[in-house]
Motif scaffolding. Sequence first.
Motif, mmCIF file in Angstrom:
data_model
loop_
_atom_site.group_PDB
_atom_site.id
_atom_site.type_symbol
_atom_site.label_atom_id
_atom_site.label_comp_id
_atom_site.label_asym_id
_atom_site.label_seq_id
_atom_site.Cartn_x
_atom_site.Cartn_y
_atom_site.Cartn_z
ATOM 1 N N LEU A 173 1.111 -1.392 -0.022
ATOM 2 C CA LEU A 173 0.360 0.178 -0.420
ATOM 3 C C LEU A 173 1.177 1.291 -0.102
ATOM 4 O O LEU A 173 1.313 1.760 0.869
ATOM 5 C CB LEU A 173 -0.733 0.255 0.642
ATOM 6 N N SER A 174 0.975 1.678 -1.244
ATOM 7 C CA SER A 174 1.715 2.809 -1.373
ATOM 8 C C SER A 174 3.266 2.974 -1.459
ATOM 9 O O SER A 174 3.534 2.096 -0.845
ATOM 10 C CB SER A 174 1.571 3.675 0.071
ATOM 11 N N LYS A 175 3.479 3.410 -2.906
ATOM 12 C CA LYS A 175 5.500 3.774 -2.716
ATOM 13 C C LYS A 175 5.876 5.728 -2.219
ATOM 14 O O LYS A 175 6.867 5.883 -2.715
ATOM 15 C CB LYS A 175 6.010 3.337 -3.460
ATOM 16 N N TRP A 176 5.424 5.807 -1.316
ATOM 17 C CA TRP A 176 6.039 6.967 -0.912
ATOM 18 C C TRP A 176 6.507 7.688 0.107
ATOM 19 O O TRP A 176 7.285 8.045 -0.203
ATOM 20 C CB TRP A 176 3.902 7.466 -0.007
ATOM 21 N N HIS A 177 7.091 6.152 0.661
ATOM 22 C CA HIS A 177 7.739 5.757 1.806
ATOM 23 C C HIS A 177 9.253 5.874 0.830
ATOM 24 O O HIS A 177 8.851 5.467 0.443
ATOM 25 C CB HIS A 177 8.126 5.217 2.901
ATOM 26 N N VAL A 178 10.792 6.398 1.623
ATOM 27 C CA VAL A 178 12.055 5.976 0.756
ATOM 28 C C VAL A 178 12.132 4.197 1.041
ATOM 29 O O VAL A 178 12.547 4.032 -0.201
ATOM 30 C CB VAL A 178 12.990 7.066 1.083
#
Length: 339
Positions: free
Chosen positions: A7-12
């Motif tokens: 769920l999401s690739k927002w964080h590095v």
Amino acid sequence: MINVALLSKWHVHADDYAHQAKQNENITIKVVWDEIAERGNEWAQKLRVPFEKDLVKVLEDPEIDAVIIDAPTNLHKEIIILAAKHKKHIFTEKVLAITYGDCENIFSVIKENGVKLMVSLPRLTENYYLYAQDVLDKGLLGKLTSIRCRLSHNGAVPYEGHPNGWLPKHFFNKEVCGGGALIDLGAHPIYLTNRLAGSAKAVTARLQKTLGYDVDDNAVVIVEYESGVLGTLETGFLSNGSPFQLELYGTEGTLLIEDQNIRLKSKKLGEGWKVPEQLPEPLAMPLNQWVSDILENTKPTLDENDFLTLTLINQAASLSNEQGRRIEIAQLTTASVEV
């Protein structure tokens, strides 16, 4: 086998957790969701799995057993609670949530639905932390009086073609992140010191916006612990070549850890500095502990208190900086109960 949705690739660190998942023989990545469809689609293609733009559809899929969350911090509470209500086990990047009250809401829903929660606090599994804990437990430092922990990098230092440094631009959006260097990189000094020193009593903090970002890029936090220990936590996005440092000081000795260099001086061990001949074996990484908990009900070494107190210190530090005063931890926990 655990079927997982990313769920999401927002964080590095999203790619890191995808890699860890692929390396674990008990996990199969089945689908990707992202709040930004283009980014999610690209990631899904790279991983050779489907992309689904509707989060509810992902969570309603009976084939999905668990989720790995790398979404923006301000979406954590909403996504985690939704996943828990759909009976999905949850692994998430730190921090769990922005406020103590949000964490309590999350824990309530987690317990109500009987799912397993893990927050990625990897340094609690490292050999140097285990060594420090062992030194304390053996009384080699006498009464622990002070801890200093520093972790900084140069992620916000501009360079040619990168006005925000090598960190993604969205890491400087306070509404999305909940903060800057402290809430992200500073998480590691916070949870390490919390574990070594015990329950926190009060926090005084200065969160600097040295380069004019919307969030702090350089921070120092002083934590007073119920045990009498004073914790000095340092972090930032502006330090080139800064080593990781963990220093423990007590009435009978001193332990200094700087990256892989470790030395101990204790009255109980005679004169001079001692370098450990062997460090403890590292524990399983948080994601692998989470898998063991799901499949075998093996109790993880990271727990609810680690997750909650990380947010608690962050929230207190933010308030201390905004109000220019010392914040009693009881102010936050009591206010949450009253609400």
